[in-house]
Write a protein that holds these residues in place. Sequence first.
Motif, mmCIF file in Angstrom:
data_model
loop_
_atom_site.group_PDB
_atom_site.id
_atom_site.type_symbol
_atom_site.label_atom_id
_atom_site.label_comp_id
_atom_site.label_asym_id
_atom_site.label_seq_id
_atom_site.Cartn_x
_atom_site.Cartn_y
_atom_site.Cartn_z
ATOM 1 N N ASN A 64 -0.454 -22.576 6.837
ATOM 2 C CA ASN A 64 -0.242 -21.200 6.387
ATOM 3 C C ASN A 64 0.632 -20.463 7.393
ATOM 4 N N ARG A 104 4.176 -23.025 -5.022
ATOM 5 C CA ARG A 104 3.311 -22.412 -4.015
ATOM 6 C C ARG A 104 3.813 -22.586 -2.587
ATOM 7 N N VAL A 127 1.644 -16.589 3.472
ATOM 8 C CA VAL A 127 0.473 -15.866 2.987
ATOM 9 C C VAL A 127 0.290 -14.536 3.712
ATOM 10 N N TYR A 137 -0.129 -14.951 -1.603
ATOM 11 C CA TYR A 137 0.882 -15.915 -1.181
ATOM 12 C C TYR A 137 2.177 -15.651 -1.950
ATOM 13 N N ARG A 139 4.841 -16.707 -4.363
ATOM 14 C CA ARG A 139 4.939 -17.671 -5.454
ATOM 15 C C ARG A 139 6.369 -17.710 -5.978
ATOM 16 N N GLN A 152 -4.412 -15.439 -4.377
ATOM 17 C CA GLN A 152 -4.969 -16.774 -4.478
ATOM 18 C C GLN A 152 -6.099 -16.774 -5.502
#
Length: 212
Positions: A64, A104, A127, A137, A139, A152
């Motif tokens: 992350n 993602r 994130v 996050y 996308r 999420q």
Amino acid sequence: MHDFRYVSKSETAPVKADLLDIIHEVQNYVRDKFTFQYEFIGSSARNMITCDTKSNIGFDFDVNLYVNDDNEEYSAEEIRRTIKKALDEVAPQHGYDYAEDSTRVLTIKVKNTRRAKVLHSCDFAIVYDCEDGRQQYIRFNKDRNNYTWEYQGKGFDLLPEKEEWLRDNNLWQEVRDYYIEKKNRNVNPEKHSRSIFAETITEICQKNGYYE
């Protein structure tokens, strides 16, 4: 049936060390625009990295990236494209391909092209932890060709508490055994490891008397 096995620390440690070098170089590359912290998550954080010996895909890491942009100076697209550009500059110097831009995550891979095999890879999710405890996050919507901040899924919210309960009750080996079993029985290519792990945790908790 698959043939998943756990990958030893002796195999993963040099790869993780190289990934740390890549991350630090990317931090320096984007520093003129923004900074970010990072965290290895998922299987690598739990010492539960797996690989399927029957497949041509090796083991992977999940990281992350927490971008410091509290004043929202940059759009989701600007942040993601900036980090991808940095990865494309840095990762090939360490033997990785250019970053793949999926829904993602951004993914870098080391391949044995002669054998058409992925040796190992790393997924980077960008994130943001919200004040209400939820996480967003960036996308990539391929159909619309745009980037947005999305929440999420809620299915993973209570995992840390459940994991702690299982460890405290000496049930972690049961988790490891059942997780590998479920991965080997999985026939849905759309079901990812994080979903299988969440199911494993929930089922072992319920079996042993933990209720939300």
